[in-house]
Write an enzyme that holds these catalytic residues in place. Structure first.
Site, PDB file in Angstrom:
ATOM      1  N   LYS A 236     -17.367   9.702   8.747  1.00  0.00           N
ATOM      2  CA  LYS A 236     -17.664   9.544   7.320  1.00  0.00           C
ATOM      3  C   LYS A 236     -18.770  10.535   6.935  1.00  0.00           C
ATOM      4  CE  LYS A 236     -16.020   4.784   7.756  1.00  0.00           C
ATOM      5  NZ  LYS A 236     -14.598   4.988   7.563  1.00  0.00           N
TER       6      LYS A 236
ATOM      7  N   ARG B 237       0.822  -1.209   0.000  1.00  0.00           N
ATOM      8  CA  ARG B 237       0.000   0.000   0.000  1.00  0.00           C
ATOM      9  C   ARG B 237       0.854   1.257   0.000  1.00  0.00           C
ATOM     10  NH1 ARG B 237      -5.346  -1.371   3.097  1.00  0.00           N
ATOM     11  NH2 ARG B 237      -5.526  -3.514   2.372  1.00  0.00           N
TER      12      ARG B 237
ATOM     13  N   SER C  81     -19.448  -1.834   2.964  1.00  0.00           N
ATOM     14  CA  SER C  81     -18.728  -0.729   2.344  1.00  0.00           C
ATOM     15  C   SER C  81     -18.006  -1.089   1.056  1.00  0.00           C
ATOM     16  CB  SER C  81     -17.716  -0.158   3.328  1.00  0.00           C
ATOM     17  OG  SER C  81     -16.665  -1.071   3.526  1.00  0.00           O
TER      18      SER C  81
END
Ligand code: PLP
Length: 403
Positions: free
Chosen positions: A247, A21, A188
């Protein structure tokens, strides 16, 4: 042992698999979302963010910023302690009251993140209820899985959204044992949604408690932004509704809502609540302002859903395959980690579009994807630019197109 060699070999594995990542070095520009400044070796430039979980752009909302500035000036930077020892601030209590009201519950309890609220609550409930069996959806988030695991309670994983499997598992458990069904409202990564009412029916039939993670739905669904349970009038049927302030509400923090007894029990026994410094008052103030705003304003939600529909239609017209689901999450499947990263790199380098590749372990191997999250702040021109870029890359990479 050569520890450094061990670390390097583990990282080499990730590189080999294409799962290493890399974080983009971005600076969000308040007032200009979804634009951010990218800091790169070649210098700075503006990019358009298409994968933010600040779904409604509340992180730059004037009311939120004003509330945070005001609380910062009034209370200073940090909370000053754990909730138990000098850290409870009036803003925390106001926020907990607001959250309880949002979900039509008696009480609420704040945590430092949604991750912590899931981990601490599920762990404490399952560990302290003697003989408890947790029934956990296969698709549940890592924070739920880790919390359940740490409780050492028996856990039965039921097939994703599969009511028949859940029923069979419930029916096979000794009726005298406490049972807890843990699931999410909006998943999600695929953007699909749970059959909440039907799961509550099963919970009633088998005397189980229900724990619903509404992290990807709060602020976004329901007349007051209370999530899918709010939209469907089901809040009263759930034992615990859990959510995030990070969020849809655009700030940071997590919470649970439930009965007075349940929240007091978690407050009193959960180590992940007790032994950590409380959220800064300014954070609580910002979240409070965000929730209050979204309780009465549907403008942001409505426009976000409009943007989602527009993007989906444009992707269809361009023949770019994406998962059809009833939520705001638009997953564009790639199915290969190296290609997924390559598409993401090209979007950024050639088109100034930032969409992080989603690879294992966030999603199963072979289902790597770009996870696109349109916000109310993405313009028609932003959508056209994204779709043109995807279409060009798709064409070049000859990735299989939708039928
Ligand atoms: N629950 C779900 C389903 C999530 O996807 C996430 C994070 O993405 C969390 C909980 C954790 O929430 P937070 O980011 O507030 O820690």
């Amino acid at each position: 042992m050569n520890y450094e060699a061990f670390f390097r070999s583990q990282l080499d594995t990730l590189h080999r698999e294409g799962n290493y990542r890399i974080f983009a070095d971005l600076e969000r520009v308040a007032g200009s979302f979804p634009v951010a400044t990218q800091h790169a070796a070649r210098g700075k430039r503006d990019v358009t963010v298409w994968c933010s979980n600040d779904y409604l752009g509340m992180g730059q909302h004037p009311k939120v910023l004003e509330a945070m500035h005001e609380a910062l000036d009034r209370c200073g930077a940090g909370a000053g302690g754990t909730r138990n020892i000098a850290g409870t601030n009036h803003y925390h209590l106001l926020l907990e009251r607001e959250l309880a009201d949002l979900h039509d519950k008696e009480s609420a309890l704040l945590f430092n993140s949604g991750y912590m609220s899931n981990w601490a609550t599920l762990c404490t409930l399952a560990a302290r209820l003697k003989g408890c069996v947790v029934l956990s959806d296969t698709g549940n988030h890592a924070s739920m899985i880790e919390g359940i695991r740490h409780s050492r309670a028996e856990c039965q994983v039921f097939a994703h959204n599969d009511l028949a499997d859940l029923r069979a598992k419930l029916a096979a458990i000794d009726p005298a044992r406490p049972k807890l069904i843990a699931f999410e409202s909006v998943y999600s990564m695929d953007g699909d949604v749970a059959p909440i009412a039907e799961i509550c029916d099963l919970a009633d039939e088998f005397s189980a408690m229900t724990y619903l993670d509404e992290v990807h739905a709060v602020g976004l669904y329901g007349p007051r932004g209370g999530g899918l349970s709010d939209r469907d009038g089901l809040s009263h049927r759930l034992t615990v509704i859990e959510g995030t302030l990070a969020k849809g509400f655009g700030v940071i923090g997590g919470y649970i809502t439930g009965s007075v007894g349940l929240c007091d029990f978690i407050r009193s026994y959960a180590s992940g609540f007790i032994f950590t410094t409380a959220l800064p008052p300014m954070v609580a103030a910002g979240a409070l302002a965000s929730i209050r705003h979204l309780k009465t304003s549907s403008v942001e939600r409505d426009h976000m859903h409009n943007r989602v529909a527009r993007l989906r239609a444009a992707l269809d017209a361009a023949n770019v395959p994406h998962l059809n689901n009833p939520s705001h999450i638009v997953p564009v499947l790639v199915g290969d980690p190296v290609q997924c990263k390559s598409i993401s790199d090209q979007l950024l380098d050639r088109f100034g579009i930032y969409v992080q590749p989603i690879n294992y372990p966030t999603v199963p191997r072979g289902t790597e994807r770009l996870r696109i999250t349109p916000s109310p702040l993405h313009s028609d021109a932003d959508i056209a630019h994204l779709v043109d870029a995807l279409q060009a890359i798709w064409h070049e990479l000859s990735i299989a197109r939708a039928a």
